[in-house]
Design a protein around this motif. Sequence first.
Motif, PDB file in Angstrom:
ATOM      1  N   TYR A  10     -20.559  54.496  29.217  1.00  0.00           N
ATOM      2  CA  TYR A  10     -21.587  55.285  29.904  1.00  0.00           C
ATOM      3  C   TYR A  10     -22.983  54.748  29.616  1.00  0.00           C
ATOM      4  CZ  TYR A  10     -17.650  58.202  30.889  1.00  0.00           C
ATOM      5  OH  TYR A  10     -16.435  58.640  31.329  1.00  0.00           O
ATOM      6  N   THR A  11     -23.219  53.557  30.130  1.00  0.00           N
ATOM      7  CA  THR A  11     -24.526  52.927  30.020  1.00  0.00           C
ATOM      8  C   THR A  11     -25.167  52.959  31.405  1.00  0.00           C
ATOM      9  OG1 THR A  11     -23.459  50.800  30.454  1.00  0.00           O
ATOM     10  CG2 THR A  11     -23.837  51.390  28.147  1.00  0.00           C
ATOM     11  N   ILE A  12     -26.321  52.367  31.519  1.00  0.00           N
ATOM     12  CA  ILE A  12     -26.936  52.204  32.834  1.00  0.00           C
ATOM     13  C   ILE A  12     -27.083  50.712  33.052  1.00  0.00           C
ATOM     14  CG2 ILE A  12     -28.975  52.628  34.250  1.00  0.00           C
ATOM     15  CD1 ILE A  12     -29.426  55.171  32.590  1.00  0.00           C
ATOM     16  N   PRO A  13     -26.286  50.107  33.910  1.00  0.00           N
ATOM     17  CA  PRO A  13     -25.277  50.725  34.771  1.00  0.00           C
ATOM     18  C   PRO A  13     -23.989  51.051  34.004  1.00  0.00           C
ATOM     19  CG  PRO A  13     -25.238  48.358  35.085  1.00  0.00           C
ATOM     20  CD  PRO A  13     -26.360  48.648  34.122  1.00  0.00           C
ATOM     21  N   GLU A  14     -23.204  51.950  34.585  1.00  0.00           N
ATOM     22  CA  GLU A  14     -21.910  52.278  34.000  1.00  0.00           C
ATOM     23  C   GLU A  14     -20.987  51.068  34.112  1.00  0.00           C
ATOM     24  OE1 GLU A  14     -20.047  55.731  35.692  1.00  0.00           O
ATOM     25  OE2 GLU A  14     -21.690  57.043  35.097  1.00  0.00           O
ATOM     26  N   LEU A  48     -27.773  54.320  47.737  1.00  0.00           N
ATOM     27  CA  LEU A  48     -28.070  54.623  46.331  1.00  0.00           C
ATOM     28  C   LEU A  48     -29.113  53.679  45.741  1.00  0.00           C
ATOM     29  CD1 LEU A  48     -24.431  55.193  45.060  1.00  0.00           C
ATOM     30  CD2 LEU A  48     -26.197  56.935  45.338  1.00  0.00           C
ATOM     31  N   GLY A  49     -29.341  52.564  46.398  1.00  0.00           N
ATOM     32  CA  GLY A  49     -30.276  51.576  45.874  1.00  0.00           C
ATOM     33  C   GLY A  49     -29.687  50.759  44.734  1.00  0.00           C
ATOM     34  N   ASP A  50     -28.360  50.696  44.655  1.00  0.00           N
ATOM     35  CA  ASP A  50     -27.687  49.924  43.612  1.00  0.00           C
ATOM     36  C   ASP A  50     -27.250  48.586  44.205  1.00  0.00           C
ATOM     37  OD1 ASP A  50     -26.082  48.778  41.670  1.00  0.00           O
ATOM     38  OD2 ASP A  50     -25.095  50.655  41.130  1.00  0.00           O
ATOM     39  N   SER A  51     -28.082  47.586  44.058  1.00  0.00           N
ATOM     40  CA  SER A  51     -27.771  46.277  44.633  1.00  0.00           C
ATOM     41  C   SER A  51     -27.063  45.360  43.635  1.00  0.00           C
ATOM     42  CB  SER A  51     -29.045  45.605  45.141  1.00  0.00           C
ATOM     43  OG  SER A  51     -29.959  45.428  44.077  1.00  0.00           O
ATOM     44  N   TYR A  52     -26.884  45.828  42.393  1.00  0.00           N
ATOM     45  CA  TYR A  52     -26.266  44.990  41.377  1.00  0.00           C
ATOM     46  C   TYR A  52     -24.813  45.346  41.088  1.00  0.00           C
ATOM     47  CZ  TYR A  52     -31.045  43.552  40.623  1.00  0.00           C
ATOM     48  OH  TYR A  52     -32.306  43.073  40.817  1.00  0.00           O
ATOM     49  N   GLY A  53     -24.392  46.537  41.461  1.00  0.00           N
ATOM     50  CA  GLY A  53     -23.038  46.971  41.148  1.00  0.00           C
ATOM     51  C   GLY A  53     -21.986  46.139  41.855  1.00  0.00           C
ATOM     52  N   GLY A  73     -21.685  49.519  37.699  1.00  0.00           N
ATOM     53  CA  GLY A  73     -22.630  50.058  38.656  1.00  0.00           C
ATOM     54  C   GLY A  73     -22.495  51.571  38.723  1.00  0.00           C
ATOM     55  N   THR A  74     -23.244  52.151  39.623  1.00  0.00           N
ATOM     56  CA  THR A  74     -23.239  53.598  39.828  1.00  0.00           C
ATOM     57  C   THR A  74     -21.808  54.095  40.047  1.00  0.00           C
ATOM     58  OG1 THR A  74     -25.405  53.417  40.864  1.00  0.00           O
ATOM     59  CG2 THR A  74     -24.167  55.454  41.265  1.00  0.00           C
ATOM     60  N   GLY A  75     -21.421  55.139  39.313  1.00  0.00           N
ATOM     61  CA  GLY A  75     -20.124  55.782  39.527  1.00  0.00           C
ATOM     62  C   GLY A  75     -18.914  54.977  39.102  1.00  0.00           C
ATOM     63  N   ALA A  76     -19.109  53.930  38.315  1.00  0.00           N
ATOM     64  CA  ALA A  76     -17.975  53.085  37.906  1.00  0.00           C
ATOM     65  C   ALA A  76     -16.884  53.887  37.219  1.00  0.00           C
ATOM     66  CB  ALA A  76     -18.460  51.958  36.993  1.00  0.00           C
ATOM     67  N   THR A  77     -17.286  54.828  36.362  1.00  0.00           N
ATOM     68  CA  THR A  77     -16.298  55.612  35.623  1.00  0.00           C
ATOM     69  C   THR A  77     -15.596  56.640  36.507  1.00  0.00           C
ATOM     70  OG1 THR A  77     -18.008  57.156  34.880  1.00  0.00           O
ATOM     71  CG2 THR A  77     -17.478  55.319  33.411  1.00  0.00           C
ATOM     72  N   GLU A  78     -16.122  56.882  37.669  1.00  0.00           N
ATOM     73  CA  GLU A  78     -15.480  57.800  38.619  1.00  0.00           C
ATOM     74  C   GLU A  78     -14.496  57.068  39.527  1.00  0.00           C
ATOM     75  OE1 GLU A  78     -15.819  61.103  38.815  1.00  0.00           O
ATOM     76  OE2 GLU A  78     -17.255  61.149  37.170  1.00  0.00           O
ATOM     77  N   ILE A  79     -14.858  55.882  39.994  1.00  0.00           N
ATOM     78  CA  ILE A  79     -13.998  55.213  40.978  1.00  0.00           C
ATOM     79  C   ILE A  79     -12.911  54.351  40.341  1.00  0.00           C
ATOM     80  CG2 ILE A  79     -15.752  55.302  42.770  1.00  0.00           C
ATOM     81  CD1 ILE A  79     -16.171  52.297  42.414  1.00  0.00           C
ATOM     82  N   PRO A 104     -19.746  56.719  54.315  1.00  0.00           N
ATOM     83  CA  PRO A 104     -19.994  55.697  53.294  1.00  0.00           C
ATOM     84  C   PRO A 104     -19.694  56.233  51.904  1.00  0.00           C
ATOM     85  CG  PRO A 104     -22.071  56.728  53.896  1.00  0.00           C
ATOM     86  CD  PRO A 104     -20.995  57.415  54.706  1.00  0.00           C
ATOM     87  N   THR A 105     -18.853  55.529  51.178  1.00  0.00           N
ATOM     88  CA  THR A 105     -18.568  55.874  49.778  1.00  0.00           C
ATOM     89  C   THR A 105     -18.487  54.589  48.959  1.00  0.00           C
ATOM     90  OG1 THR A 105     -16.154  55.744  50.034  1.00  0.00           O
ATOM     91  CG2 THR A 105     -17.187  57.905  50.412  1.00  0.00           C
ATOM     92  N   LEU A 106     -18.608  54.716  47.647  1.00  0.00           N
ATOM     93  CA  LEU A 106     -18.411  53.568  46.773  1.00  0.00           C
ATOM     94  C   LEU A 106     -16.934  53.184  46.698  1.00  0.00           C
ATOM     95  CD1 LEU A 106     -20.872  54.436  43.860  1.00  0.00           C
ATOM     96  CD2 LEU A 106     -21.184  52.751  45.696  1.00  0.00           C
ATOM     97  N   ALA A 107     -16.046  54.140  46.946  1.00  0.00           N
ATOM     98  CA  ALA A 107     -14.614  53.855  46.930  1.00  0.00           C
ATOM     99  C   ALA A 107     -14.236  52.815  47.975  1.00  0.00           C
ATOM    100  CB  ALA A 107     -13.823  55.140  47.153  1.00  0.00           C
TER     101      ALA A 107
END
Length: 129
Positions: A10-14, A48-53, A73-79, A104-107
Amino acid sequence: MLELQPIGIYTIPEISYCGDTEDQLTTAGVPYEVGVARYRELARGQILGDSYGMLKLLVSTEDRKILGVHVFGTGATEIIHIGQAVMTTGGTVDHLVDTVFNYPTLAEAYKVAALDVTNKMRDVERFGL
């Protein structure tokens, strides 16, 4: 399946992963291919503005089973759990190719990475690389 427990940092980014790493597969001599989806390629990542994930799939070239999933990246621990569920049921990358993900989803990164790796495997077969 104890060996397929997801790890979440749980860092930034996850950061999250499940299954084998490229180093483990290479050391064990397991043939595999890599599929990648970058958040900047996804509508949700742009929102989300996450261009690195990114999401990375490691897939067996012998039986097409998913050997590892790595996300940062954003939501890594969720997906990560999507990949874990497919791996624990012995699913193949084809399952992800054939699955419809909400948009649109990260999934959706799973489908993008699955298409990436299957295209690479098809090219290797076609050109005998």
